[in-house]
Design an enzyme around this catalytic site. Structure first.
Site, mmCIF file in Angstrom:
data_model
loop_
_atom_site.group_PDB
_atom_site.id
_atom_site.type_symbol
_atom_site.label_atom_id
_atom_site.label_comp_id
_atom_site.label_asym_id
_atom_site.label_seq_id
_atom_site.Cartn_x
_atom_site.Cartn_y
_atom_site.Cartn_z
ATOM 1 N N CYS A 72 -20.307 2.823 -4.012
ATOM 2 C CA CYS A 72 -21.529 3.300 -3.359
ATOM 3 C C CYS A 72 -22.472 3.946 -4.363
ATOM 4 C CB CYS A 72 -21.250 4.260 -2.223
ATOM 5 S SG CYS A 72 -22.776 4.456 -1.281
ATOM 6 N N ASP A 125 -13.651 -3.553 -4.122
ATOM 7 C CA ASP A 125 -14.128 -2.894 -5.344
ATOM 8 C C ASP A 125 -13.443 -3.372 -6.614
ATOM 9 O OD1 ASP A 125 -15.738 -1.421 -3.701
ATOM 10 O OD2 ASP A 125 -14.598 0.449 -3.860
ATOM 11 N N GLU A 143 0.855 -1.194 0.000
ATOM 12 C CA GLU A 143 0.000 0.000 0.000
ATOM 13 C C GLU A 143 0.891 1.245 0.000
ATOM 14 O OE1 GLU A 143 -2.383 2.800 -0.215
ATOM 15 O OE2 GLU A 143 -3.351 0.839 -0.240
ATOM 16 N N LYS A 172 -20.545 -2.114 -5.187
ATOM 17 C CA LYS A 172 -19.197 -1.859 -4.656
ATOM 18 C C LYS A 172 -19.287 -0.948 -3.423
ATOM 19 C CE LYS A 172 -16.973 -2.640 -9.134
ATOM 20 N NZ LYS A 172 -16.354 -3.933 -8.818
ATOM 21 N N THR A 173 -19.374 -1.571 -2.240
ATOM 22 C CA THR A 173 -19.515 -0.812 -0.998
ATOM 23 C C THR A 173 -18.604 -1.430 0.071
ATOM 24 O OG1 THR A 173 -21.287 -2.233 -0.131
ATOM 25 C CG2 THR A 173 -21.977 -0.388 -1.516
ATOM 26 N N ALA A 174 -18.336 -0.657 1.131
ATOM 27 C CA ALA A 174 -17.535 -1.178 2.252
ATOM 28 C C ALA A 174 -18.256 -2.353 2.912
ATOM 29 C CB ALA A 174 -17.282 -0.072 3.275
ATOM 30 N N ALA A 175 -19.587 -2.300 2.889
ATOM 31 C CA ALA A 175 -20.375 -3.390 3.485
ATOM 32 C C ALA A 175 -20.158 -4.698 2.726
ATOM 33 C CB ALA A 175 -21.860 -3.020 3.479
ATOM 34 N N GLN A 185 -14.245 6.200 3.837
ATOM 35 C CA GLN A 185 -14.917 6.990 2.809
ATOM 36 C C GLN A 185 -16.438 7.117 2.970
ATOM 37 O OE1 GLN A 185 -13.557 5.650 -1.065
ATOM 38 N NE2 GLN A 185 -11.460 5.482 -0.328
ATOM 39 N N CYS A 239 -26.378 0.039 1.045
ATOM 40 C CA CYS A 239 -26.338 1.463 0.719
ATOM 41 C C CYS A 239 -27.259 2.187 1.688
ATOM 42 C CB CYS A 239 -26.839 1.667 -0.712
ATOM 43 S SG CYS A 239 -25.615 2.379 -1.786
#
Length: 413
Positions: free
Chosen positions: A167, A304, A41, A312-315, A49, A347
């Site tokens: 998102c 993602d 990274e 495409k979400t963090a969840a 985000q 979302c």
């Protein structure tokens, strides 16, 4: 720097230290302390985000969304601070900018997606001034709130580019929170509000469209579909859209604005796009259920960057982490892979300050509510707002990035 990783072969190498990459590193370490794990990274900072929508609505301090990468790398995991330039899965190596290729036994690709600010001419030159803003950025989400507070009358345009984007609800969330504030101030009647969406529907899961439409009507917002932002002239406050009619013909339409909230087009990272790991669209090609690469059995993809057709979400990443951790370790021990990903994504649609429609769904738009007895998934509720604003950020830093997996397991195979 160059020879730092020369003779090391990682048990698991993770490409990308965002939500999916760091969450997976923590999960794997919790399952097996002896694993030698490296995370590649380049960024000094790590961001939460999902809070930027709230920043743009005046409900969250942007500084609370940022931490130092060194402070969020899980204990016992090596941070390789370098940039990935390519993948060589036939040699079990990842190529980086500075040093020798980094070797692995297993690779998990979690590079995220690329936000293409350059894709719309005039965007880079205009953003952060001229009334042009975006909640898709740490730097500019506070400007959204500034503009909302300053605006007394005129035209506010919100845009949404072609899918996939991260998102998918965020472009309209920016509109709802702005409208709510204007309504509170008694200014909404003097402001013309438009959502110009490159797609053909307000939201990809049809069940959530009626509750959202109630708010579109309440705020008197105009919805324009098949309408894609292609050019911005900031100083003259003009935006040009490519508008597609029913027969597929495209015309260019120029619109004046006082405020323009832009969602930049998004796509796969360059290092993935041209690599042997990519599918024809440039995403990491995985089996959507096991998240194992379709051609390289010792490679997995999550977050993602992967080809799975989920939102495409963090969840989504939170559930995928568990699937990859368990399936990768099972494969390593020559066992059957135990878990199947169900396509879960979430979302939280902020329709006003203090209320959210908590959209949770899986493959094929199947509703997958976590707390159906507590939160009605098809209604805007206060409880969902508390979850989004206070609970989820805490869970992100203290559970997801620490490998704690409360409510994160999919249904067993």
């Amino acid at each position: 720097m160059s020879n730092q990783h020369q003779n090391i072969e990682y048990d698991v190498l993770i490409a990308g230290g965002g939500a999916a990459g760091l969450g997976l590193a923590a999960s794997l370490k919790n399952r097996d302390q002896t694993l030698k794990i490296g995370v590649i990274e380049p960024s000094e900072h790590h961001y939460y985000q999902p809070s930027w929508t709230l920043v743009g609505g005046g409900a969250f301090n942007v500084r609370n969304s940022k931490r130092n990468t060194k402070d969020v790398i899980p204990k016992g995991v090596t941070w390789i601070k370098d940039k990935i330039i390519g993948f060589n899965p036939d040699a079990n190596e990842v190529n980086v900018s500075y040093g020798d290729p980094i070797k692995y036994k297993y690779l998990a690709v979690a590079t995220g997606l690329k936000t293409n600010w350059n894709a719309i001419p005039g965007l880079i030159e205009s953003i952060g001034k001229n009334g042009v803003t975006s909640n898709y950025s740490y730097d500019y989400s506070p400007y959204t709130w500034e503009l909302v507070q300053q605006m007394k009358s005129g035209k506010a345009i919100f845009t949404q580019p072609p899918m996939p984007i991260k998102c998918p609800g965020a472009p309209q969330k920016a509109m709802y929170l702005s409208c709510y504030e204007w309504e509170q101030q008694g200014k909404l009647k003097n402001i013309e509000v438009e959502l110009n969406n490159a797609g053909a529907a307000l939201f990809g899961v049809a069940d959530f469209v009626p509750p959202l439409m109630e708010y579109v009507k309440k705020y008197n917002a105009q919805l324009n579909f098949n309408c894609n932002l292609i050019l911005i002239d900031g100083p003259n406050k003009k935006a040009t859209f490519a508008v597609k009619d029913a027969d597929g013909n495209t015309t260019q339409v120029e619109k004046s604005f006082d405020m323009l909230h832009v969602v930049p087009p998004q796509g796969p990272q360059d290092c993935v796009k041209g690599s042997p790991l990519a599918d024809t669209a440039g995403w990491v090609e995985v089996d959507q259920f096991t998240l194992q690469h379709t051609r390289y059995p010792n490679v997995f993809g999550l977050g993602d960057c992967c080809s799975s057709p989920n939102s495409k979400t963090a969840a989504a990443a939170r559930k995928q982490i568990v699937v990859v951790a368990e399936n990768l370790l099972a494969h390593k021990h020559h066992q059957a892979m135990p878990l199947k990903y169900d396509g879960y994504g979430s979302c939280p649609l902020t329709v006003e300050r203090g209320k959210i429609v908590l959209a949770e769904f899986g493959f094929g738009g199947k509703l997958l509510p976590t707390f159906p007895w507590l939160i009605n998934p098809l209604k805007a509720t206060k409880l969902a707002w508390i979850l989004k604003k206070d609970v989820l950020p805490w869970l992100y830093w203290n559970a997801m990035l620490k490998g704690r997996e409360w409510l994160a397991r999919p249904f067993e195979n």
